[in-house]
Design a protein around this motif. Sequence first.
Motif, PDB file in Angstrom:
ATOM      1  N   PRO A 106       0.843  -1.204   0.000  1.00  0.00           N
ATOM      2  CA  PRO A 106       0.000   0.000   0.000  1.00  0.00           C
ATOM      3  C   PRO A 106       0.876   1.251   0.000  1.00  0.00           C
ATOM      4  CG  PRO A 106      -0.671  -1.549   1.722  1.00  0.00           C
ATOM      5  CD  PRO A 106       0.664  -2.000   1.231  1.00  0.00           C
ATOM      6  N   ALA A 107       0.500   2.235  -0.802  1.00  0.00           N
ATOM      7  CA  ALA A 107       1.275   3.486  -0.838  1.00  0.00           C
ATOM      8  C   ALA A 107       0.459   4.574  -1.508  1.00  0.00           C
ATOM      9  CB  ALA A 107       2.595   3.290  -1.585  1.00  0.00           C
ATOM     10  N   GLY A 108       0.487   5.772  -0.906  1.00  0.00           N
ATOM     11  CA  GLY A 108      -0.079   6.955  -1.530  1.00  0.00           C
ATOM     12  C   GLY A 108       1.021   7.750  -2.216  1.00  0.00           C
ATOM     13  N   LEU A 109       0.638   8.824  -2.880  1.00  0.00           N
ATOM     14  CA  LEU A 109       1.613   9.625  -3.611  1.00  0.00           C
ATOM     15  C   LEU A 109       2.754  10.098  -2.713  1.00  0.00           C
ATOM     16  CD1 LEU A 109      -0.717  11.863  -5.812  1.00  0.00           C
ATOM     17  CD2 LEU A 109       0.636   9.892  -6.544  1.00  0.00           C
ATOM     18  N   HIS A 110       2.429  10.473  -1.503  1.00  0.00           N
ATOM     19  CA  HIS A 110       3.426  11.006  -0.585  1.00  0.00           C
ATOM     20  C   HIS A 110       4.423   9.946  -0.128  1.00  0.00           C
ATOM     21  CE1 HIS A 110       0.000   9.374   1.494  1.00  0.00           C
ATOM     22  NE2 HIS A 110       0.717   9.219   2.585  1.00  0.00           N
ATOM     23  N   ASP A 111       4.090   8.661  -0.310  1.00  0.00           N
ATOM     24  CA  ASP A 111       4.954   7.584   0.165  1.00  0.00           C
ATOM     25  C   ASP A 111       5.579   6.758  -0.962  1.00  0.00           C
ATOM     26  OD1 ASP A 111       4.909   7.914   2.919  1.00  0.00           O
ATOM     27  OD2 ASP A 111       3.054   6.775   3.168  1.00  0.00           O
ATOM     28  N   LEU A 112       5.310   7.099  -2.223  1.00  0.00           N
ATOM     29  CA  LEU A 112       5.838   6.283  -3.314  1.00  0.00           C
ATOM     30  C   LEU A 112       7.357   6.143  -3.229  1.00  0.00           C
ATOM     31  CD1 LEU A 112       3.767   7.526  -6.412  1.00  0.00           C
ATOM     32  CD2 LEU A 112       3.579   5.309  -5.257  1.00  0.00           C
ATOM     33  N   ALA A 113       8.051   7.247  -3.031  1.00  0.00           N
ATOM     34  CA  ALA A 113       9.512   7.195  -3.005  1.00  0.00           C
ATOM     35  C   ALA A 113      10.032   6.433  -1.791  1.00  0.00           C
ATOM     36  CB  ALA A 113      10.089   8.609  -3.026  1.00  0.00           C
ATOM     37  N   LYS A 114       9.285   6.475  -0.702  1.00  0.00           N
ATOM     38  CA  LYS A 114       9.703   5.776   0.512  1.00  0.00           C
ATOM     39  C   LYS A 114       9.476   4.270   0.383  1.00  0.00           C
ATOM     40  CE  LYS A 114       8.714   5.599   5.497  1.00  0.00           C
ATOM     41  NZ  LYS A 114       7.903   6.188   6.591  1.00  0.00           N
ATOM     42  N   VAL A 115       8.345   3.884  -0.162  1.00  0.00           N
ATOM     43  CA  VAL A 115       7.992   2.468  -0.267  1.00  0.00           C
ATOM     44  C   VAL A 115       8.743   1.785  -1.398  1.00  0.00           C
ATOM     45  CG1 VAL A 115       6.098   0.870  -0.789  1.00  0.00           C
ATOM     46  CG2 VAL A 115       5.728   2.793   0.793  1.00  0.00           C
ATOM     47  N   PHE A 116       8.823   2.443  -2.561  1.00  0.00           N
ATOM     48  CA  PHE A 116       9.391   1.815  -3.754  1.00  0.00           C
ATOM     49  C   PHE A 116      10.877   2.148  -3.926  1.00  0.00           C
ATOM     50  CE2 PHE A 116       4.852   1.707  -4.388  1.00  0.00           C
ATOM     51  CZ  PHE A 116       4.662   0.408  -4.825  1.00  0.00           C
ATOM     52  N   VAL A 161      -0.060   5.692 -12.803  1.00  0.00           N
ATOM     53  CA  VAL A 161       1.190   4.958 -12.998  1.00  0.00           C
ATOM     54  C   VAL A 161       2.322   5.797 -12.406  1.00  0.00           C
ATOM     55  CG1 VAL A 161       0.393   3.782 -15.071  1.00  0.00           C
ATOM     56  CG2 VAL A 161       1.566   5.964 -15.304  1.00  0.00           C
ATOM     57  N   PHE A 162       3.457   5.149 -12.105  1.00  0.00           N
ATOM     58  CA  PHE A 162       4.548   5.881 -11.462  1.00  0.00           C
ATOM     59  C   PHE A 162       5.896   5.258 -11.801  1.00  0.00           C
ATOM     60  CE2 PHE A 162       3.713   2.383  -8.622  1.00  0.00           C
ATOM     61  CZ  PHE A 162       4.982   2.016  -8.163  1.00  0.00           C
ATOM     62  N   VAL A 163       6.943   6.047 -11.569  1.00  0.00           N
ATOM     63  CA  VAL A 163       8.315   5.561 -11.600  1.00  0.00           C
ATOM     64  C   VAL A 163       9.038   6.207 -10.426  1.00  0.00           C
ATOM     65  CG1 VAL A 163       9.101   7.390 -13.171  1.00  0.00           C
ATOM     66  CG2 VAL A 163      10.401   5.270 -12.995  1.00  0.00           C
ATOM     67  N   THR A 164       9.857   5.422  -9.737  1.00  0.00           N
ATOM     68  CA  THR A 164      10.662   5.928  -8.627  1.00  0.00           C
ATOM     69  C   THR A 164      12.131   5.860  -9.036  1.00  0.00           C
ATOM     70  OG1 THR A 164       9.034   5.235  -6.983  1.00  0.00           O
ATOM     71  CG2 THR A 164      11.263   5.609  -6.198  1.00  0.00           C
ATOM     72  N   PHE A 165      12.883   6.894  -8.712  1.00  0.00           N
ATOM     73  CA  PHE A 165      14.256   6.996  -9.202  1.00  0.00           C
ATOM     74  C   PHE A 165      15.133   7.647  -8.135  1.00  0.00           C
ATOM     75  CE2 PHE A 165      11.433  10.278 -10.710  1.00  0.00           C
ATOM     76  CZ  PHE A 165      12.060  11.475 -10.375  1.00  0.00           C
ATOM     77  N   LYS A 166      16.447   7.574  -8.360  1.00  0.00           N
ATOM     78  CA  LYS A 166      17.410   8.019  -7.359  1.00  0.00           C
ATOM     79  C   LYS A 166      18.338   9.088  -7.923  1.00  0.00           C
ATOM     80  CE  LYS A 166      20.940   6.226  -4.171  1.00  0.00           C
ATOM     81  NZ  LYS A 166      21.722   5.025  -3.762  1.00  0.00           N
ATOM     82  N   ALA A 167      18.622  10.090  -7.103  1.00  0.00           N
ATOM     83  CA  ALA A 167      19.613  11.099  -7.465  1.00  0.00           C
ATOM     84  C   ALA A 167      21.007  10.470  -7.424  1.00  0.00           C
ATOM     85  CB  ALA A 167      19.553  12.274  -6.501  1.00  0.00           C
ATOM     86  N   THR A 193       9.809  13.222  -2.071  1.00  0.00           N
ATOM     87  CA  THR A 193      10.941  12.318  -1.892  1.00  0.00           C
ATOM     88  C   THR A 193      10.749  11.433  -0.667  1.00  0.00           C
ATOM     89  OG1 THR A 193      12.206  13.811  -0.476  1.00  0.00           O
ATOM     90  CG2 THR A 193      12.463  14.086  -2.866  1.00  0.00           C
ATOM     91  N   ASP A 194      11.639  10.464  -0.533  1.00  0.00           N
ATOM     92  CA  ASP A 194      11.704   9.689   0.700  1.00  0.00           C
ATOM     93  C   ASP A 194      12.353  10.569   1.774  1.00  0.00           C
ATOM     94  OD1 ASP A 194      14.388   9.662  -0.249  1.00  0.00           O
ATOM     95  OD2 ASP A 194      14.755   7.832   0.897  1.00  0.00           O
ATOM     96  N   PRO A 195      12.377  10.121   3.049  1.00  0.00           N
ATOM     97  CA  PRO A 195      12.953  10.975   4.105  1.00  0.00           C
ATOM     98  C   PRO A 195      14.404  11.366   3.873  1.00  0.00           C
ATOM     99  CG  PRO A 195      11.615   9.224   5.073  1.00  0.00           C
ATOM    100  CD  PRO A 195      11.706   8.926   3.604  1.00  0.00           C
ATOM    101  N   SER A 196      15.176  10.549   3.169  1.00  0.00           N
ATOM    102  CA  SER A 196      16.578  10.869   2.922  1.00  0.00           C
ATOM    103  C   SER A 196      16.755  11.932   1.850  1.00  0.00           C
ATOM    104  CB  SER A 196      17.346   9.608   2.504  1.00  0.00           C
ATOM    105  OG  SER A 196      17.061   9.268   1.151  1.00  0.00           O
ATOM    106  N   GLY A 197      15.762  12.096   1.000  1.00  0.00           N
ATOM    107  CA  GLY A 197      15.858  13.037  -0.101  1.00  0.00           C
ATOM    108  C   GLY A 197      16.538  12.487  -1.342  1.00  0.00           C
ATOM    109  N   TRP A 198      17.049  11.271  -1.262  1.00  0.00           N
ATOM    110  CA  TRP A 198      17.753  10.685  -2.406  1.00  0.00           C
ATOM    111  C   TRP A 198      16.809  10.074  -3.433  1.00  0.00           C
ATOM    112  CZ3 TRP A 198      22.634  11.523  -3.616  1.00  0.00           C
ATOM    113  CH2 TRP A 198      23.520  11.908  -2.617  1.00  0.00           C
TER     114      TRP A 198
END
Length: 452
Positions: A250-260, A296-302, A318-323
Amino acid sequence: MNLSTLLQARAAAGRPVRAGLIGAGKFGSMVLAQAQRIAGLQIVAVADLNVGKARESLARVGWPAERYAATSAGDAVKTGRTFVTDDVAALLACDEIECVIEATGHPIAGTRHALAAIDASKHVVMVNVEADVMVGPILAERARKQGVIYSMAYGDQPALICELVDWARATGFEITAAGKGMNFEPRYRYSTPDTVWGFFGWTEEEVKAGDFNPKMYNSFTDGTKAAIEMAAVANGTGLDCPDDGLAFPPAGLHDLAKVFRPAADGGRMARSGLVDIAASQEPDGREVYNNIRYGVFVTFKAHNEYARACFKQYGLLTDPSGWYASMWRPFHIIGLETSVSVLSACLRGEPTGCSKEFRGDAVATAKKDMQPGEMLDGEGGYAVWANAIPATRSLDLRALPIGLAHNVKLKRPLKKDQIVSFDDVELTADLDVVRLRQEMEDRFRPGTSVAA
C-alpha cells in the motif's frame, strides 16, 4: 510532440491515416469515441464476431448510422465511411489499412490476429496485453523483419509506464521501481465471477443495468491483470518482476519514493529495478490516503548531492533521505488515448512501448486445491490467478502462461497457490499458439542474444 501537426500534413496531402479495429468491446468503443473527432484518421473497418453489438457500440459513442454504412472496406476507403464486419480477413485484405488495433482481449485470437496483420504488412497496436505477455517478444521480432511496428496501446497502463521509464532513463536517473496503482486487498486473490461484484461494491441492480463481463472484472480484482501488465512492462523496459511475484505494498503519492526504494535503504523493494503495484487499500480494507489507484509511477534516485538538492528545490515528493523521488501520472483513460499509438506507428515509425525481451512472465497459479480431470478456465475465472515472476524462474518451473490456461484439463493434482506447469495439463487445442510460445521461450531465453 508533433503527432497532430504530422497528421494535419498527411490529411492536407489527401492521405489520411487509415486503421482497422478488431474487437468492439469497452476498449474498442473508447477508441471509436475519439476517432470520430480526429481529422485525418479514418477507421476503415471494425471487425467483431457480433456485428450487431459492434453497431451498438458505434451508436453508443455517437457515430451517426450513415457513417458506418459502408458495404466493404473498399467502399469505406472511397466514401470515408466505416465497414462493420465479422470477417477479420476482409479487414486485413484492405491494402489501404496501415494499422490494426487488436482489442479482443482474447490471448489466442489476439495472437493469430497479430500474426496475420504482420504478415499483411500492417502495423499492430496490441491492446491485447494477455497475448502480448505470452508471445509479445516474438511478435515484435516478426514485425521488425516485416518492416512494420508492433506497439503497446497508449492510454493503457503498460505503455504509460514504459513512457515514464523512458523519461527517467533519458534524463539520466537510476530507476528503482515502476508500476501502477490498483484497488487490491490480499483477500481479493481468490475472488471468482460469483463474488467479484461485492468486492467492487456494486449492487445487483447496478450490475444488471450495465454491460459488464464478470470474468473480465474479476481478472482485475484477483490480481491477474496486474500480473499480466507488470510482466509486459518488464519485457518492454528491462526491469524485473519480483522473484516471488508482486507484493502490492500500500502506498499513496506522498509515500511512493519511501515504499518503492530498496529494502537496504528502508523501502519495500528487494532491490533496485523492479516492477510492482501500489495498492490503494490497506490489507484490512482501509483506503490509502492520496492513493494512485488509476495512475502509474516511476521511482528513481539522485546520483549526487547536487541532483538531490534539486529534488528539494523543485518540490519533488521524496523519501525521508531526499535521495529517492517519484514521478507519476494520476490517471489513464485507456482507449480514449490509443490514437497516439496509431499515429506514432504510422507517422513516426515508433511504438509506444514494445516487448523487447522475455524477462517477465504471467503464470497460471491455482486458486484452490484441484484434482486431475478438473478444468482451468483462464484469467478471471474460478480456477487460477496469474503471478508475475521472472522469466528465468518461469522456465525453470516449466510454468504455464496464463494465456494458455483457457479450457485446459488437469492431469495431475494441484495445491492452492501452486504454479501450474506444462506437465500438469493436457494441451490438445490451439497448438499453433502453443508452438509459437515454445519458440519464443527458446529464442528469447534470458541471456540469449537476439538480433534487432
